[in-house]
Design an enzyme around this catalytic site. Structure first.
Site, PDB file in Angstrom:
ATOM      1  N   CYS A   1       0.835  -1.189   0.000  1.00 23.66           N
ATOM      2  CA  CYS A   1       0.000   0.000   0.000  1.00 23.66           C
ATOM      3  C   CYS A   1       0.875   1.246   0.000  1.00 23.66           C
ATOM      4  CB  CYS A   1      -0.893   0.004   1.240  1.00 23.66           C
ATOM      5  SG  CYS A   1      -1.860  -1.508   1.450  1.00 23.66           S
TER       6      CYS A   1
ATOM      7  N   LEU B   1      -3.449  -1.837  -1.925  1.00 21.25           N
ATOM      8  CA  LEU B   1      -3.323  -2.936  -2.878  1.00 21.25           C
ATOM      9  C   LEU B   1      -3.714  -4.194  -2.114  1.00 21.25           C
ATOM     10  CD1 LEU B   1      -2.355  -4.142  -5.618  1.00 21.25           C
ATOM     11  CD2 LEU B   1      -0.087  -4.361  -4.585  1.00 21.25           C
TER      12      LEU B   1
ATOM     13  N   ASN C   1       1.795  -0.242   5.451  1.00 19.92           N
ATOM     14  CA  ASN C   1       2.248  -0.715   4.144  1.00 19.92           C
ATOM     15  C   ASN C   1       3.170  -1.896   4.397  1.00 19.92           C
ATOM     16  OD1 ASN C   1       3.354  -1.013   1.526  1.00 19.92           O
ATOM     17  ND2 ASN C   1       4.906   0.540   1.934  1.00 19.92           N
ATOM     18  N   GLY C   2       2.783  -3.089   3.943  1.00 20.17           N
ATOM     19  CA  GLY C   2       3.677  -4.225   4.127  1.00 20.17           C
ATOM     20  C   GLY C   2       2.947  -5.547   4.240  1.00 20.17           C
TER      21      GLY C   2
ATOM     22  N   ASP D   1      -3.541  -9.037   7.899  1.00 19.32           N
ATOM     23  CA  ASP D   1      -2.431  -8.814   8.821  1.00 19.32           C
ATOM     24  C   ASP D   1      -2.422  -7.397   9.392  1.00 19.32           C
ATOM     25  OD1 ASP D   1      -1.786  -7.774   6.331  1.00 19.32           O
ATOM     26  OD2 ASP D   1       0.334  -8.263   6.470  1.00 19.32           O
TER      27      ASP D   1
ATOM     28  N   SER E   1      11.085 -12.338  -5.744  1.00 13.48           N
ATOM     29  CA  SER E   1      12.324 -11.898  -6.399  1.00 13.48           C
ATOM     30  C   SER E   1      13.544 -12.272  -5.568  1.00 13.48           C
ATOM     31  CB  SER E   1      12.286 -10.383  -6.616  1.00 13.48           C
ATOM     32  OG  SER E   1      13.523  -9.894  -7.082  1.00 13.48           O
ATOM     33  N   GLY E   2      14.665 -12.528  -6.244  1.00 13.27           N
ATOM     34  CA  GLY E   2      15.906 -12.931  -5.586  1.00 13.27           C
ATOM     35  C   GLY E   2      16.778 -11.793  -5.122  1.00 13.27           C
TER      36      GLY E   2
END
Length: 614
Positions: free
Chosen positions: A2, A51, A77-78, A102, A377-378
């Site tokens: 977010c 989001l 946000n997270g 969450d 993603s790495g």
């Protein structure tokens, strides 16, 4: 994921200023395309763009919870990857929940444990909680700084936002930079010194830091930092421990109520996460994993191997897709698209960034968003495990400066003489380097070699990694895509930090201990593949295009970049063979063409944001 923003003003009634809050919140619409919310009281205003990832039907923010006579409001946000465990523990302590998201777990954790709640979180986050009764705000940022949180103290106000653009939308904050901001742009950039917001009135809450804002002032506290302790395990036990941690964090980060995919380059890091995702999907009956890769039109014709990019990704991607039976989505861009996205990438960062490396990621994320809302993603494996070339080259280890930025003199020479005299670029980067080195937590009795490698690891984790995390956050969120980074799990980072260099390089290979941990997970040829960075275009048309953009800037007397640079030197550079150089001036990917693209981004930033230099 977010976007969050808000401010505190103890001197006036903010309920009369809802228009500013709405304007600030809407600057973050790309970060949160699914919903918008605001909350405003006499002295506190909070805004949120959402989001939806977990419990899309609920979890609207700002979220309000009451306990007796106390009221708490959060913007967040997270993602908390241990939300289920925390929820159960809180329920056992008598707390109740009305959603499955969450956000509520985070807020109730604060209500139960107060500011110490952050020590219990496993995840990536930036949040602000307003305690209505106490008239106090508590803000925190995750341990590695995966999620951003910018702050400002302007004219007695406290203002915060996920991105500078939200703060700049407040009428009290102006887009101004001084000598320090320019030094960051021209000699540190596209990295940033931790806490530096570039703009005069904007700073950044540090990773692993929290803060409390009350009428009496602001107090910051560091709740997490790397701890240096002796490593007691042998090579095999270490490899097993690394493998267990990586498996656990990857599986935690695959939990989602919306479609998930992985970014796949065919390299060690992305292949490992994809293989672990495939195993998890097989165990949970979720079908095939969707994978995504990026490349550039005609790169197969123009690619030439060199020390910083030894091989191309395409054959290795095919190898892993075939091996894992993923649903693969190859995405390709051409030069005009890449050049056209340089402006959008600048606006996404609110600053000049990693040129086409940013622009291509932004385009890539937009394409991924068509099929997924979350991507794995790495990012960060090379900083943590020591994969970059500068970990293994004596000239970089002994450079006495940031090893990814060895062209300081060349960069300083591109400045106008009066600007260089004002910002003192070489002195500035030397001071920032000395500041970083002074922070390194050593053990007593470490040998010179051990100290050297620990110093290199610390620089990468605290100075280089944030640059790539910034890039990943801004470009992905500008496309409404949440990117998760399992290698940034703080448990993994803390454990690997203390692994001795001879174990990290087990088998006499870069990232040797990670390779050993992944035996049985990856095919042997992929397991031993030499590192190659995120792909960039090698098309000569790109160099021609970005040189043209810079020459247009030089030929336009109104260009805001002109007073800051040595135009004749840049013209000379554009006409020389060094413009084609593959020798990077920043990181592994930013060489000749990227220098021109970066200058174009600086000019774009100065112009689009109306930046005043003072």
């Amino acid at each position: 994921m977010c976007g969050i923003t808000g401010w505190i003003d103890w001197t006036r009634d903010l309920t009369q200023d809802s228009s500013s809050l709405i304007k600030m919140t809407e600057t973050l619409a790309l970060r949160g395309p699914d919903a918008s919310g605001t909350w405003i009281s006499s002295h506190c205003a909070l805004g949120h763009r959402r989001l939806s990832v977990i419990d899309p039907e609920n979890g609207a923010q700002p979220m309000i919870r009451r306990s007796g006579d106390d009221t708490y409001v959060v913007v967040y946000n997270g993602e908390l990857y241990n939300a289920l465990e925390l929820r159960k523990e809180l329920e056992d302590r008598g707390r109740t929940f009305t959603t499955h998201c969450d956000t509520e777990v985070l807020l109730v954790s604060y209500m139960e444990w107060g500011k110490a709640c952050v020590e219990r979180f496993n995840g990536i986050f930036a949040f602000a909680i307003w305690d209505v009764t106490e008239q106090e705000m508590f803000l925190a940022r995750d341990r590695l700084g995966v999620k951003p949180l910018f702050i400002s103290f302007a004219d007695g106000l406290f203002i915060f936002g996920s991105e500078p653009k939200a703060i700049l939308a407040h009428p009290a904050v102006k887009a101004e930079v001084g000598a320090e901001g320019l030094a960051e742009i021209f000699i540190i950039g596209p990295a940033r010194t931790p806490g530096q917001g570039i703009y005069k009135d904007i700073t950044e809450l540090l990773p692993g830091q929290c803060m409390t804002v009350t009428r009496s002032g602001v107090r910051k506290t560091k709740y997490w930092s790397l701890e240096t302790i002796p490593h007691e395990e042998d090579v095999e036990a270490t490899a097993e421990h690394v493998g267990e941690l990586l498996k656990d964090t990857t599986e935690r980060q695959l939990v989602s109520d919306v479609p998930v995919g992985t970014l796949l380059s065919g390299g060690l890091d992305s292949s490992a996460l994809t293989a672990l995702a495939v195993r998890y999907y097989e165990q949970t009956g979720q079908g095939n994993v969707n994978t995504y890769s990026v490349d550039y039109r005609d790169n197969d014709k123009h690619f030439k191997a060199h020390a910083f990019q030894p091989n191309s990704d395409a054959p290795w991607i095919e190898r892993m897709v075939s091996h894992l039976d993923t649903i693969h989505h190859p995405i390709q861009f051409d030069t005009p698209e890449l050049v056209g996205a340089l402006r959008d990438a600048t606006l996404a960062r609110d600053l000049p960034g990693m040129a086409d490396v940013d622009a291509s990621l932004l385009l890539f994320c937009r394409e991924i968003k068509k099929g997924a809302t979350v991507a794995i993603s790495g990012e960060a494996a090379d900083e943590i495990f020591g994969g970059y070339p500068w970990f293994h080259r004596e000239e970089a280890l002994s450079a006495n400066t940031f090893p990814w930025s060895l062209a300081s003199s060349m960069r300083a020479d591109l400045l106008a003489p009066d600007v260089a005299a004002w910002i003192k670029p070489i002195d500035y980067i030397n001071d920032r380097y000395a500041q970083a080195i002074a922070e390194v937590p050593h053990l007593d009795g470490e040998s010179e070699t051990v100290r050297k490698m620990r110093k290199m690891s610390y620089l990468n984790i605290t100075r280089f990694m944030p640059t790539l995390l910034d890039r990943k956050d801004r470009m992905s969120m500008a496309a409404g895509l949440e990117v998760r980074v399992p290698f940034c799990d703080h448990r993994l980072v803390q454990y690997v930090w203390n692994i001795p260099w001879e174990i990290k390089t087990a088998g006499d290979r870069e990232k040797g201990i990670l390779r050993r941990a992944l035996r049985g997970v990856l095919p042997e040829d992929v397991l031993t593949r030499k590192k190659s960075p995120y792909p960039k275009t090698h098309n000569p048309n790109y160099l021609a295009a970005v040189k043209g953009l810079v020459l247009d800037i030089l030929n336009d007397p109104s260009s805001p970049l002109l007073p800051l640079i040595n135009a004749s030197k840049i013209r000379e550079l554009a006409e020389s063979d060094s413009a084609k150089s593959n020798i990077p001036w920043f990181g592994q990917l930013m060489s000749g063409p990227q220098l021109f693209a970066y200058l174009y981004q600086v000019n774009t930033w100065l112009k689009e944001y109306g930046v005043s230099v003072k």
